[in-house]
Design a protein around this motif. Structure first.
Motif, PDB file in Angstrom:
ATOM      1  N   ASN A 179       0.825  -1.201   0.000  1.00  0.00           N
ATOM      2  CA  ASN A 179       0.000   0.000   0.000  1.00  0.00           C
ATOM      3  C   ASN A 179       0.862   1.254   0.000  1.00  0.00           C
ATOM      4  O   ASN A 179       2.078   1.181   0.165  1.00  0.00           O
ATOM      5  CB  ASN A 179      -1.011   0.003   1.159  1.00  0.00           C
ATOM      6  N   LEU A 180       0.231   2.406  -0.178  1.00  0.00           N
ATOM      7  CA  LEU A 180       0.943   3.677  -0.247  1.00  0.00           C
ATOM      8  C   LEU A 180       1.724   3.966   1.025  1.00  0.00           C
ATOM      9  O   LEU A 180       2.881   4.363   0.982  1.00  0.00           O
ATOM     10  CB  LEU A 180      -0.050   4.826  -0.506  1.00  0.00           C
ATOM     11  N   ASP A 181       1.101   3.757   2.181  1.00  0.00           N
ATOM     12  CA  ASP A 181       1.732   4.157   3.435  1.00  0.00           C
ATOM     13  C   ASP A 181       2.956   3.335   3.799  1.00  0.00           C
ATOM     14  O   ASP A 181       3.962   3.872   4.224  1.00  0.00           O
ATOM     15  CB  ASP A 181       0.718   4.089   4.583  1.00  0.00           C
ATOM     16  N   ALA A 182       2.883   2.017   3.660  1.00  0.00           N
ATOM     17  CA  ALA A 182       3.987   1.170   4.127  1.00  0.00           C
ATOM     18  C   ALA A 182       4.600   0.336   3.014  1.00  0.00           C
ATOM     19  O   ALA A 182       5.420  -0.534   3.295  1.00  0.00           O
ATOM     20  CB  ALA A 182       3.512   0.268   5.260  1.00  0.00           C
ATOM     21  N   GLY A 183       4.245   0.560   1.755  1.00  0.00           N
ATOM     22  CA  GLY A 183       4.826  -0.220   0.667  1.00  0.00           C
ATOM     23  C   GLY A 183       4.562  -1.708   0.863  1.00  0.00           C
ATOM     24  O   GLY A 183       3.538  -2.114   1.406  1.00  0.00           O
ATOM     25  N   PHE A 184       5.492  -2.538   0.428  1.00  0.00           N
ATOM     26  CA  PHE A 184       5.397  -3.990   0.610  1.00  0.00           C
ATOM     27  C   PHE A 184       5.757  -4.276   2.062  1.00  0.00           C
ATOM     28  O   PHE A 184       6.874  -3.996   2.494  1.00  0.00           O
ATOM     29  CB  PHE A 184       6.356  -4.695  -0.347  1.00  0.00           C
ATOM     30  N   HIS A 185       4.810  -4.828   2.844  1.00  0.00           N
ATOM     31  CA  HIS A 185       5.041  -4.961   4.283  1.00  0.00           C
ATOM     32  C   HIS A 185       4.237  -6.110   4.881  1.00  0.00           C
ATOM     33  O   HIS A 185       3.355  -6.671   4.248  1.00  0.00           O
ATOM     34  CB  HIS A 185       4.656  -3.660   4.995  1.00  0.00           C
ATOM     35  N   ILE A 186       4.606  -6.417   6.114  1.00  0.00           N
ATOM     36  CA  ILE A 186       3.823  -7.309   6.971  1.00  0.00           C
ATOM     37  C   ILE A 186       3.591  -6.556   8.276  1.00  0.00           C
ATOM     38  O   ILE A 186       4.252  -5.557   8.551  1.00  0.00           O
ATOM     39  CB  ILE A 186       4.534  -8.664   7.238  1.00  0.00           C
ATOM     40  N   LYS A 187       2.655  -7.038   9.080  1.00  0.00           N
ATOM     41  CA  LYS A 187       2.397  -6.443  10.396  1.00  0.00           C
ATOM     42  C   LYS A 187       3.093  -7.280  11.460  1.00  0.00           C
ATOM     43  O   LYS A 187       3.066  -8.511  11.412  1.00  0.00           O
ATOM     44  CB  LYS A 187       0.899  -6.421  10.702  1.00  0.00           C
ATOM     45  N   ASP A 188       3.726  -6.608  12.418  1.00  0.00           N
ATOM     46  CA  ASP A 188       4.316  -7.338  13.539  1.00  0.00           C
ATOM     47  C   ASP A 188       3.207  -7.652  14.558  1.00  0.00           C
ATOM     48  O   ASP A 188       2.054  -7.235  14.362  1.00  0.00           O
ATOM     49  CB  ASP A 188       5.496  -6.562  14.139  1.00  0.00           C
TER      50      ASP A 188
END
Length: 155
Positions: A135-144
């Protein structure tokens, strides 16, 4: 750095620091310390090499940019004017400032991994039970486990 982390933990245990503030502080310390040594991280297939940048939500973008320029000598590396994002650094982005509410939050940090291949990393993360998103805010990411976005980028 051990003394700083010990102090943070003591403050957390006394209730003077929230769990989110503790994690954000440790993330900032890690970002400031540079790269991670091989002895500190077991081989996990997705090998983190460094904290790439930290993204902070701010109420006054020009004021925040001026602060980081004045205090740390950072320069504007790139801007996303439609989304009110300014990336500051010295040749490479270290701090990303985003004019967005709620303010005063580290909304994500990015870990640079060696030999980054988005498709391979996506498969490995899913195999470990994570749900990678883009997404725009965190790019390619996962949630901790605390819900903080951990962006994953090439080192």
């Amino acid at each position: 750095m051990e003394a700083i982390i010990s102090n943070l933990l003591n403050r957390f245990e006394r209730g003077a620091v929230s769990r989110r503030e503790l994690i954000q502080s440790i993330a900032m310390l890690t970002a400031a310390s540079g790269t991670v040594s091989d002895a500190q991280v077991p081989d996990a297939g997705i090998k983190a090499a460094k904290i790439d940048h930290v993204s902070i939500q701010v109420s006054d973008l020009p004021r925040a940019v001026a602060f980081y320029q004045k205090m740390f000598g950072l320069t504007v590396v790139s801007e996303d004017k439609p989304n009110e994002i300014v990336r500051l650094g010295v040749g490479k982005a270290l701090v990303s400032l985003h004019h967005k509410s709620p303010t005063g939050l580290v909304d994500h940090f990015a870990i640079g991994v060696e030999k980054f291949n988005k498709d391979v990393v996506t498969g490995q993360l899913k195999a470990r039970g994570a749900n990678p998103e883009d997404n725009l805010d965190a790019g390619f990411h996962i949630k901790d486990p605390e819900g903080i976005s951990v962006q994953i980028v090439g080192a």
